[in-house]
Write a protein that holds these residues in place. Structure first.
Motif, mmCIF file in Angstrom:
data_model
loop_
_atom_site.group_PDB
_atom_site.id
_atom_site.type_symbol
_atom_site.label_atom_id
_atom_site.label_comp_id
_atom_site.label_asym_id
_atom_site.label_seq_id
_atom_site.Cartn_x
_atom_site.Cartn_y
_atom_site.Cartn_z
ATOM 1 N N ILE A 2 0.701 -0.471 0.252
ATOM 2 C CA ILE A 2 0.021 0.094 -0.068
ATOM 3 C C ILE A 2 0.590 0.923 -0.042
ATOM 4 N N GLY A 61 -3.208 -0.057 -3.235
ATOM 5 C CA GLY A 61 -3.952 0.523 -3.267
ATOM 6 C C GLY A 61 -2.843 1.876 -2.004
ATOM 7 N N PRO A 86 -6.753 1.199 -6.506
ATOM 8 C CA PRO A 86 -8.410 2.039 -4.881
ATOM 9 C C PRO A 86 -7.600 3.718 -4.142
ATOM 10 N N LEU A 112 -5.181 -2.436 1.421
ATOM 11 C CA LEU A 112 -5.447 -1.155 1.293
ATOM 12 C C LEU A 112 -6.893 -0.649 3.121
#
Lengths: 130, 215
Positions: A2, A61, A86, A112
């Motif tokens: 992430i 993410g 995302p 995430l």
């Protein structure tokens, strides 16, 4: 993995948070600073934020950590022009949220959702004990 | 007489001039309850819009408004960038591929702009924001057109309603934006965003009047 996007009105503040967070993850966690207006003055820049998101494109993410005011709206506007992994915008305080997010993200398996939840714990963080 | 790209260009030029003329006033209002950059930010944004206008002069109204919005988004570093930027982009989307527009289309475009501002800033009426100038302006415009008044008269009523709306923000408690951090101390100051919105409506009214004189 992430990635963390640090958005502040101050370019130096964003870079400072990036530096501070780098203490935890070293080069392990992708952290990008996107602070200041387009000309480097105080403000937020949709272009700078978009460039930061692009730098984090290979992450699974992205958690955006923001200071206040236009920061959220600028990230939301940038997201309308971004089609990558995302992205969540954190409601956590910037410095503490970024720190806790980095701790969680240093586990490469963290999702995430997990990193976002870790950042939010900064809202309850006790600093001064009675 | 239909409204064309030329009129939209006139409006944007009038808006840039008005914002420039009131730059210090807007910044002073923002200094009281925000971060003292509203006038300077908007002036920079609209100057950039004017510089871009020649590149879209032969395009449709929607493209001109969308380009205006994107230019504001990329040049205004404060909250007004995403807010006005989204407003112009949404107005442009409502008028996509159009080379002419009617009075009703002006209402539609302003409603789309309002929807964009609300979607971006999540503000409701009474929270001391741009919305407090734009909502009464659209209501006044719609009411005047329904009474059969000309677009010029209706837009003058809208501009007056926007100015009154901006003034009505003085006793309001700020619930959104930087001013909300001041809490009770935001009371007693006119909102800079509502004020700049009132100037944009004034620019629309000026453009309509000028158009009528020339017709």
């Amino acid at each position: 993995m992430i990635g963390l996007l640090i958005v502040s009105h101050s370019a130096r503040l964003a870079e400072g948070v990036q530096e501070f967070v780098g203490q935890i993850g070293g080069d392990q966690i992708p952290v990008v600073a996107a602070g200041g207006a387009s000309d480097g003055s105080l403000g937020t820049s949709v272009e700078r934020i978009l460039a930061g998101l692009e730098q984090l494109r290979t992450a699974d993410g992205i958690l955006a950590l923001v200071d206040l005011g236009s920061a959220v709206m600028s990230v939301e506007t940038a997201l309308e022009h971004f089609s990558g992994p995302p992205v969540q915008i954190s409601n956590a305080p910037l410095v503490e949220g970024a720190y806790l997010a980095a701790v969680e993200a240093s586990n490469a398996e963290a999702t995430l959702e997990q990193v976002a939840a870790a950042a939010l714990q900064a809202r309850e963080l006790t600093k001064v004990y009675e | 007489m239909p409204i064309t790209v030329e009129h939209v260009t006139h409006f944007l030029t009038a808006a840039a001039e008005l914002i420039h003329a009131h730059r210090d006033e807007l910044t002073a209002l923002d200094a009281a309850i925000g971060d003292a950059d509203h006038g300077a930010n908007l002036d920079r944004g609209f100057a950039a819009v004017i510089a871009r206008l020649p590149t879209v002069a032969d395009k449709d109204i929607g493209t001109v408004l969308k380009t205006t919005g994107m230019t504001i988004v990329s040049t205004v570093g404060g909250a007004s960038g995403p807010l006005y930027g989204t407003a112009f982009v949404r107005a442009g989307m409502a008028l996509a591929d159009r080379h002419e527009m009617s009075a009703e289309d002006v209402v539609l475009a302003l409603e789309a702009a309002l929807d964009g501002i609300v979607a971006r800033g999540k503000a409701q009426p009474g929270e001391k924001t741009m919305v407090d100038a734009l909502v009464p302006a659209i209501e006044a415009l719609r009411a005047a057109l329904a009474e059969g008044r000309s677009l010029t008269r209706a837009m003058q009523a809208a501009a007056a309603a926007a100015a009154a709306g901006a003034q009505a923000t003085i006793p309001m408690l700020a619930m959104k934006g930087r001013a909300s951090y001041l809490g009770e101390r935001s009371i007693g100051h006119q909102d800079p965003g509502a004020t700049s919105t009132a100037y944009l409506l004034q620019a629309l009214a000026m453009t309509c009047s000028r158009n009528e004189e020339e017709a």
